[in-house]
Design an enzyme around this catalytic site. Structure first.
Site, short mmCIF file in Angstrom:
data_model
loop_
_atom_site.label_atom_id
_atom_site.label_comp_id
_atom_site.label_asym_id
_atom_site.label_seq_id
_atom_site.Cartn_x
_atom_site.Cartn_y
_atom_site.Cartn_z
N LYS A 33 -6.75 15.89 20.88
CA LYS A 33 -7.59 17.10 21.36
C LYS A 33 -6.22 18.06 21.92
O LYS A 33 -5.32 17.50 22.17
CB LYS A 33 -8.46 17.14 22.37
CG LYS A 33 -7.83 16.26 23.90
CD LYS A 33 -9.04 15.79 24.66
CE LYS A 33 -8.37 15.17 26.01
NZ LYS A 33 -9.64 14.64 26.87
N ARG A 131 -19.82 15.08 34.14
CA ARG A 131 -19.14 16.08 33.23
C ARG A 131 -20.13 16.05 32.12
O ARG A 131 -21.32 16.45 32.28
CB ARG A 131 -17.54 15.73 32.95
CG ARG A 131 -16.73 16.83 32.68
CD ARG A 131 -15.56 16.46 32.47
NE ARG A 131 -15.21 15.54 31.11
CZ ARG A 131 -14.01 15.39 30.69
NH1 ARG A 131 -12.89 15.51 31.30
NH2 ARG A 131 -13.73 14.29 29.91
N HIS A 163 -17.54 8.11 29.74
CA HIS A 163 -16.19 8.31 30.04
C HIS A 163 -15.88 8.00 31.58
O HIS A 163 -16.65 8.14 32.45
CB HIS A 163 -15.81 9.73 29.81
CG HIS A 163 -14.42 10.14 29.90
ND1 HIS A 163 -13.20 9.45 29.34
CD2 HIS A 163 -13.64 11.15 30.42
CE1 HIS A 163 -12.26 10.16 29.42
NE2 HIS A 163 -12.33 11.12 30.10
N ARG A 219 -10.54 4.71 23.14
CA ARG A 219 -10.22 6.21 22.99
C ARG A 219 -9.01 6.52 23.56
O ARG A 219 -9.05 7.56 24.63
CB ARG A 219 -11.31 7.18 23.39
CG ARG A 219 -12.74 7.03 22.62
CD ARG A 219 -13.67 8.05 22.99
NE ARG A 219 -13.54 8.17 24.47
CZ ARG A 219 -14.63 7.70 25.44
NH1 ARG A 219 -15.36 6.81 24.88
NH2 ARG A 219 -14.61 7.94 26.67
N TYR A 261 13.65 35.92 41.63
CA TYR A 261 12.43 36.76 42.55
C TYR A 261 12.53 36.11 43.81
O TYR A 261 12.16 34.93 44.09
CB TYR A 261 11.26 36.75 41.67
CG TYR A 261 11.22 37.49 40.43
CD1 TYR A 261 11.67 39.06 40.28
CD2 TYR A 261 10.91 36.89 39.31
CE1 TYR A 261 11.67 39.33 38.88
CE2 TYR A 261 10.89 37.61 38.25
CZ TYR A 261 11.44 38.94 38.08
OH TYR A 261 11.26 39.42 36.78
N CYS A 308 10.94 32.09 36.51
CA CYS A 308 10.49 33.38 35.82
C CYS A 308 9.50 33.27 34.76
O CYS A 308 9.37 32.06 34.17
CB CYS A 308 11.63 34.21 35.53
SG CYS A 308 12.86 34.46 37.07
N ASP A 310 10.24 33.93 31.61
CA ASP A 310 11.05 33.49 30.42
C ASP A 310 12.44 32.92 30.86
O ASP A 310 12.93 32.20 29.94
CB ASP A 310 11.58 34.62 29.82
CG ASP A 310 10.22 35.75 29.56
OD1 ASP A 310 9.19 35.58 28.92
OD2 ASP A 310 10.45 36.94 30.37
C1 LIG Z 1 -9.25 13.07 26.81
C2 LIG Z 1 -10.32 12.22 26.44
C3 LIG Z 1 -9.92 11.02 26.22
C4 LIG Z 1 -8.49 10.40 26.29
O1 LIG Z 1 -8.26 10.35 27.78
P1 LIG Z 1 -6.62 9.73 28.19
O2 LIG Z 1 -6.71 9.68 29.67
O3 LIG Z 1 -5.78 10.72 27.53
O4 LIG Z 1 -6.45 8.44 27.33
C5 LIG Z 1 -11.07 9.98 26.01
N1 LIG Z 1 -12.20 10.42 26.17
C6 LIG Z 1 -12.68 11.61 26.36
C7 LIG Z 1 -14.15 11.85 26.39
C8 LIG Z 1 -11.76 12.51 26.69
O5 LIG Z 1 -12.10 13.66 27.16
#
Ligand SMILES: *Cc1c(COP(=O)(O)O)cnc(C)c1O
Length: 370
Positions: A33, A131, A163, A219, A261, A308, A310
């Site tokens: 992602k 979430r 998750h 994952r 700045y 800054c 850039d």
């Molecule tokens: C981003 C994400 C992951 C991967 O998480 P990491 O901490 O980068 O390994 C796995 N599952 C879900 C639902 C995520 O949003």
């Protein structure tokens, strides 16, 4: 000749995936992602698949379709789906969809009808992150509706998943608590008559530290790119991204000179000032003003004054620096240059955000190991 570049070492991604692969007997979903955490979604996906990843994980439907458009036919799961998307395009492209509510389930049923084939679903339970995912209270109704849609041939429930809140702090009590809730959720799945092929829960941290959470599929995202989710541990992973730029201009300035700045930095002595053509538009966090570490001319330096849009400046004292010299913001750390972890600490954030920011900038991304 390059002015600034983000280099991505695809061999590092391959090595990291092999390392993760060796930690589990479960299948492995490389999470790509957010443009592969800034490393480039398609090259990162290809490298991960080369090294034995079985699946790819993304958030948006567009990310999933981008993988398909690139000719990648590995299983893909997309899980961040707001109402009203053309989900049938995902179904037609063989993209698995994350579902966490009855309205989402209805949309996938509609998408199946439109696409003329059953959508492949992964039902998500919220085990504590608050979430995505159905609450435990809403879970049985979602399961019953999904079981009915499956019996009607409208969807195929392929996975059940959740998750973690805090797997990056091994031993944190939320980990066992969430695992217990997940097991309860799985028992309800059975009672609803569903037998999904994939149960999955582990992110990078859990893949690295908690084999009892691997189930049928892990994952990992961050670890694929060689970064560790656990402070102080590398697990032998190798960071794949290097960010660097050539000094644009140097000049000798007197002691007591304000820099950038707001003049939040003042030279202590007469100094060789180096101007580096990277700024917050390129991913350098403005929070790294006066703290960001940079390797230049064989020494570790700290950004002088505000970052800054850039560019930023380095006070190199009496060290000889010249326009064209290479300033390395971060890399794999093997040459003494800072790492994304060092930047995260300097900017009060996490390594995830550092690489993601640099990858989505105007700086050209260059690949090694293609
Ligand atoms: C981003 C994400 C992951 C991967 O998480 P990491 O901490 O980068 O390994 C796995 N599952 C879900 C639902 C995520 O949003």
């Amino acid at each position: 000749m390059w002015q600034a570049e983000v280099r991505v070492d695809l061999d590092a991604i391959r090595e990291n995936v092999s390392r993760l692969r060796a930690l589990t007997t479960a299948e492995l979903m490389a999470v790509v992602k957010a443009d592969g955490y800034g490393h480039g979604i398609v090259p990162a996906a290809r490298a991960a698949l080369d090294a034995g990843a079985d699946w790819l994980g993304v958030c948006t439907l567009d990310e999933a379709l981008a993988l398909r458009a690139a000719g990648i036919d590995a299983p893909v799961l997309a899980w961040l789906l707001a109402p009203g998307l053309p989900l049938h395009t995902g179904v037609a492209a063989d993209v698995d969809l994350g579902v966490a509510s009855l309205p989402q389930l209805d949309e996938t049923v509609e998408a199946s009808r439109h696409a003329g084939r059953a959508a492949r679903l992964h039902l998500k339970i919220d085990t504590g992150l608050s979430r995505g995912g159905a609450t435990v209270a809403d879970w049985p109704a979602l399961l019953d509706a999904a079981a009915k849609a499956q019996a009607d041939g409208l969807v195929e429930v392929v996975g059940v998943w959740s998750h973690f809140v805090y797997a990056d702090l091994p031993g944190h009590p939320t980990i066992d608590r969430q695992l217990a809730v997940f097991h309860e959720g799985l028992a309800m799945v059975e009672r609803a008559g569903l037998r999904p092929r994939y149960r999955h829960l582990a992110n990078s941290a859990a893949t690295l530290t908690r084999p009892d959470t691997h189930f049928d599929l892990v994952r990992p995202g961050l670890a694929v790119y060689g970064l560790s989710p656990v402070a102080g541990e590398t697990y032998g992973l190798r960071p794949a991204m290097t960010a660097r730029a050539r000094v644009m201009l140097t000049k000798r300035i007197p002691a007591g000179t304000g820099v950038s700045y707001g003049h939040t930095y003042t030279t202590q002595g007469e100094a060789n000032l180096a101007v580096v053509p990277l700024g917050y538009a390129d991913g350098v966090p403005r929070h790294a003003s006066n703290t960001g570490p940079v390797q230049l001319g064989g020494a570790r330096r700290t950004i002088a004054g505000r970052v800054c849009m850039d560019q930023f400046m380095l006070d190199c004292g009496d060290d000889p620096v010249a326009a064209g010299d290479v300033a390395t913001l971060f890399g794999d750390g093997s040459d003494g240059a800072p790492t994304a972890d060092d930047w995260a600490e300097a900017a009060g954030t996490i390594n995830y955000e550092i690489v993601t920011r640099f990858g989505s900038s105007r700086v050209p991304r260059v690949y090694d190991g293609e």
